[in-house]
Design a protein around this motif. Sequence first.
Motif, PDB file in Angstrom:
ATOM      1  N   LEU A 266     -55.785  34.610 -77.418  1.00  0.00           N
ATOM      2  CA  LEU A 266     -54.889  35.125 -76.490  1.00  0.00           C
ATOM      3  C   LEU A 266     -55.849  34.303 -75.608  1.00  0.00           C
ATOM      4  N   GLU A 267     -56.966  34.441 -75.466  1.00  0.00           N
ATOM      5  CA  GLU A 267     -57.688  34.138 -74.234  1.00  0.00           C
ATOM      6  C   GLU A 267     -57.253  31.943 -74.421  1.00  0.00           C
ATOM      7  N   LYS A 268     -57.720  31.631 -75.067  1.00  0.00           N
ATOM      8  CA  LYS A 268     -57.580  30.321 -75.846  1.00  0.00           C
ATOM      9  C   LYS A 268     -55.797  29.833 -75.114  1.00  0.00           C
ATOM     10  N   ILE A 269     -55.547  30.651 -76.573  1.00  0.00           N
ATOM     11  CA  ILE A 269     -53.609  30.404 -75.630  1.00  0.00           C
ATOM     12  C   ILE A 269     -53.235  29.990 -74.243  1.00  0.00           C
ATOM     13  N   THR A 270     -54.151  31.191 -73.897  1.00  0.00           N
ATOM     14  CA  THR A 270     -53.616  31.258 -72.602  1.00  0.00           C
ATOM     15  C   THR A 270     -54.260  30.365 -71.497  1.00  0.00           C
ATOM     16  N   THR A 271     -55.232  30.048 -71.994  1.00  0.00           N
ATOM     17  CA  THR A 271     -55.639  28.630 -71.438  1.00  0.00           C
ATOM     18  C   THR A 271     -55.365  27.498 -71.734  1.00  0.00           C
ATOM     19  N   GLU A 272     -54.651  27.642 -72.996  1.00  0.00           N
ATOM     20  CA  GLU A 272     -53.699  25.525 -73.762  1.00  0.00           C
ATOM     21  C   GLU A 272     -52.306  26.091 -71.869  1.00  0.00           C
ATOM     22  N   LEU A 273     -52.143  26.892 -72.117  1.00  0.00           N
ATOM     23  CA  LEU A 273     -50.914  26.967 -71.609  1.00  0.00           C
ATOM     24  C   LEU A 273     -51.142  26.696 -69.909  1.00  0.00           C
ATOM     25  N   GLU A 274     -51.807  27.497 -69.545  1.00  0.00           N
ATOM     26  CA  GLU A 274     -52.031  27.076 -68.151  1.00  0.00           C
ATOM     27  C   GLU A 274     -52.471  24.995 -68.210  1.00  0.00           C
ATOM     28  N   ILE A 275     -52.852  24.365 -69.205  1.00  0.00           N
ATOM     29  CA  ILE A 275     -53.421  23.486 -68.770  1.00  0.00           C
ATOM     30  C   ILE A 275     -52.434  22.733 -69.311  1.00  0.00           C
ATOM     31  N   TYR A 276     -51.422  23.060 -70.553  1.00  0.00           N
ATOM     32  CA  TYR A 276     -50.217  22.568 -70.923  1.00  0.00           C
ATOM     33  C   TYR A 276     -49.029  22.760 -69.411  1.00  0.00           C
ATOM     34  N   LYS A 277     -49.091  23.547 -68.989  1.00  0.00           N
ATOM     35  CA  LYS A 277     -48.443  23.975 -67.405  1.00  0.00           C
ATOM     36  C   LYS A 277     -48.160  22.916 -66.269  1.00  0.00           C
ATOM     37  N   LYS A 278     -49.969  22.737 -65.827  1.00  0.00           N
ATOM     38  CA  LYS A 278     -50.188  21.719 -65.274  1.00  0.00           C
ATOM     39  C   LYS A 278     -49.667  20.279 -65.268  1.00  0.00           C
ATOM     40  N   ASN A 279     -50.222  19.748 -66.851  1.00  0.00           N
ATOM     41  CA  ASN A 279     -49.671  18.941 -67.346  1.00  0.00           C
ATOM     42  C   ASN A 279     -48.035  18.309 -67.182  1.00  0.00           C
ATOM     43  N   VAL A 280     -47.261  19.631 -67.344  1.00  0.00           N
ATOM     44  CA  VAL A 280     -46.164  19.352 -67.312  1.00  0.00           C
ATOM     45  C   VAL A 280     -45.966  18.482 -65.893  1.00  0.00           C
ATOM     46  N   GLN A 281     -46.389  18.938 -65.023  1.00  0.00           N
ATOM     47  CA  GLN A 281     -45.880  18.260 -63.943  1.00  0.00           C
ATOM     48  C   GLN A 281     -46.021  16.976 -64.054  1.00  0.00           C
TER      49      GLN A 281
END
Length: 196
Positions: free
Chosen positions: A44-59
């Motif tokens: 879950l921690e790994k997925i949460t970290t990846e999600l945060e990176i993805y959100k930044k990259n989406v922009q």
Amino acid sequence: MVDTLRLREIFQDNKQDETMENNLELYFTKSEIENQLKQSKQELEKITTELEIYKKNVQKYKTLEIIDRAYETLSDISKNGIINIFKNANCTEDLLICIGDYEKLKMLWEYIVYLYLNNRKEADELAQFFDILFDKYTKIYSQYKRIEVSIGIEFDTDEHIRVGTSNGFEIKEVKFNGIKNIRNNKFIQKSLVIVG
């Protein structure tokens, strides 16, 4: 005769063994569950970290996606016009690079004006595409902005280009907004309008 006392002892031993076995089984089950929980938390921690990176990259990649979607909806004729203007830029990354060159944007603007003046149906879709590209351009070069033209005002040759054959003087429709340098208040490109 069977010694009942001895049977009771055997039975008690078996019962204790069974209880011990059950306790042991519960211990290992609990241990397995704790390990699975620990692994799930780590995942879950790994997925949460990846999600945060993805959100930044989406922009970061949102601009590419907007341009790509708009480009893909263009007709083949319009795409060919863009490829000719932007010198074989036929993918989103190429277009993004080209919009940094004002001369290329100006050529696209002039091509769209030509299409409107010659009553070509591709003009509207390319005008919408230009709006997207120009919006991205002005994020860097903020001195340029589109000219807002109000319906009902008088036609002015210094600010407008007439589309169609009407000789009226009142603006009935804006086909394509012009461009203005807001630092020196100079009209760079005139707006295309229909008068009546």
